[in-house]
Design an enzyme around this catalytic site. Structure first.
Site, PDB file in Angstrom:
ATOM      1  N   ALA A  14       0.825  -1.213   0.000  1.00 11.59           N
ATOM      2  CA  ALA A  14       0.000   0.000   0.000  1.00 11.59           C
ATOM      3  C   ALA A  14       0.854   1.255   0.000  1.00 11.59           C
ATOM      4  CB  ALA A  14      -0.938   0.006   1.207  1.00 11.59           C
ATOM      5  N   LYS A  40      10.053   0.058  13.466  1.00 11.56           N
ATOM      6  CA  LYS A  40       9.450  -1.037  12.694  1.00 11.56           C
ATOM      7  C   LYS A  40       9.422  -2.209  13.666  1.00 11.56           C
ATOM      8  CE  LYS A  40       8.165  -3.280   8.883  1.00 11.56           C
ATOM      9  NZ  LYS A  40       7.065  -2.912   7.976  1.00 11.56           N
ATOM     10  N   SER A  44       9.987  -8.826   8.580  1.00 12.08           N
ATOM     11  CA  SER A  44      10.275 -10.131   7.982  1.00 12.08           C
ATOM     12  C   SER A  44      10.932  -9.902   6.631  1.00 12.08           C
ATOM     13  CB  SER A  44       8.977 -10.934   7.811  1.00 12.08           C
ATOM     14  OG  SER A  44       8.349 -11.147   9.060  1.00 12.08           O
ATOM     15  N   SER A 110       3.661  -0.355  10.659  1.00 14.33           N
ATOM     16  CA  SER A 110       3.170  -1.719  10.862  1.00 14.33           C
ATOM     17  C   SER A 110       3.580  -2.605   9.689  1.00 14.33           C
ATOM     18  CB  SER A 110       1.642  -1.726  11.010  1.00 14.33           C
ATOM     19  OG  SER A 110       1.018  -1.609   9.748  1.00 14.33           O
TER      20      SER A 110
END
Length: 225
Positions: A14, A40, A44, A110
């Site tokens: 996004a 953060k 991953s 996020s």
């Protein structure tokens, strides 16, 4: 003014990282008397934390920037399982509290979308609600954006998130007419009852701090904070 903003998205891709860099660049240029932190919580795979370290000089440690890191670019529960590790949200929470005490503004990026899993039991939305994090929703300007905005705002309300507003983000070059057709502000606000704080244009060079700060100056900062 809340000193912490969670930058969440409708989904992966996004533009949460881009929005975070825009907000950070603006703050560092125009709020020079105020300190900034970036976090953060869980990452991953490589990408975001490395970009923040490259772009910004932040008075915080690498562990404070990214408390939990997993190698596989997968959802945290899956990435953690591959390394036989658990997801220590206690560590993330303590790091968040420390940074909140030291920084005038803390930007927390996020992972994934609001519905993305953080553990086997909790999603991003669950955590944002439980930790009472003021949240900005990043909605990419593309076909289907209206439905994504409506669904994610509904999820935010279910989780009792303090949703400050929506930032529209152009992930590809678009004309003003295309932006209006794909993400009509009035229609999105009518369905969600959440203000749109601005629309970020597509930038071919997204590491130019001057350009990022200029773009950020067009956002509705009064409602952001």
């Amino acid at each position: 003014m809340s000193n912490t903003l969670l930058i969440a998205g409708t989904d992966t891709g996004a533009g949460k990282t881009f929005v975070t860099t825009v907000l950070a660049a603006y703050w560092l240029k125009y709020r020079t008397q105020s300190s900034l932190g970036i976090m953060k919580p869980i990452q991953s795979g490589e990408g975001d934390r490395e970009l923040y370290q490259k772009l910004f000089t932040l008075e915080q440690s690498a562990e404070e920037l990214n408390p939990l890191y997993f190698q596989a670019p997968l959802a945290p529960p899956i990435a953690a399982a591959k390394e036989n590790r658990s997801i220590d949200l206690g560590l993330v929470w303590q790091t968040l509290l420390k940074l909140q005490k030291r920084k005038d503004l803390l930007l927390v990026e996020s992972l994934g979308g609001l519905g993305s899993p953080i553990t086997d039991e909790l999603t991003v939305a669950d955590l944002a609600g439980e930790w009472r994090l003021a949240t900005i929703l990043v909605v990419p300007v593309r076909l289907g954006a209206i439905a994504q905005a409506v669904a994610n705002v509904a999820l935010a309300r279910q989780a009792k998130i303090n949703l400050r507003g929506i930032i529209l983000n152009c992930t590809q070059p678009l004309t003003e007419e295309e932006i209006t057709d794909l993400t009509p502000s009035g229609l999105i606000e009518s369905f969600t009852h959440i203000p749109i704080l601005g629309c970020l244009p597509y930038l071919k060079e997204s590491t130019n701090l001057e350009q990022l700060a200029e773009v950020g100056s067009n956002l509705d900062w009064e409602r952001l904070l």
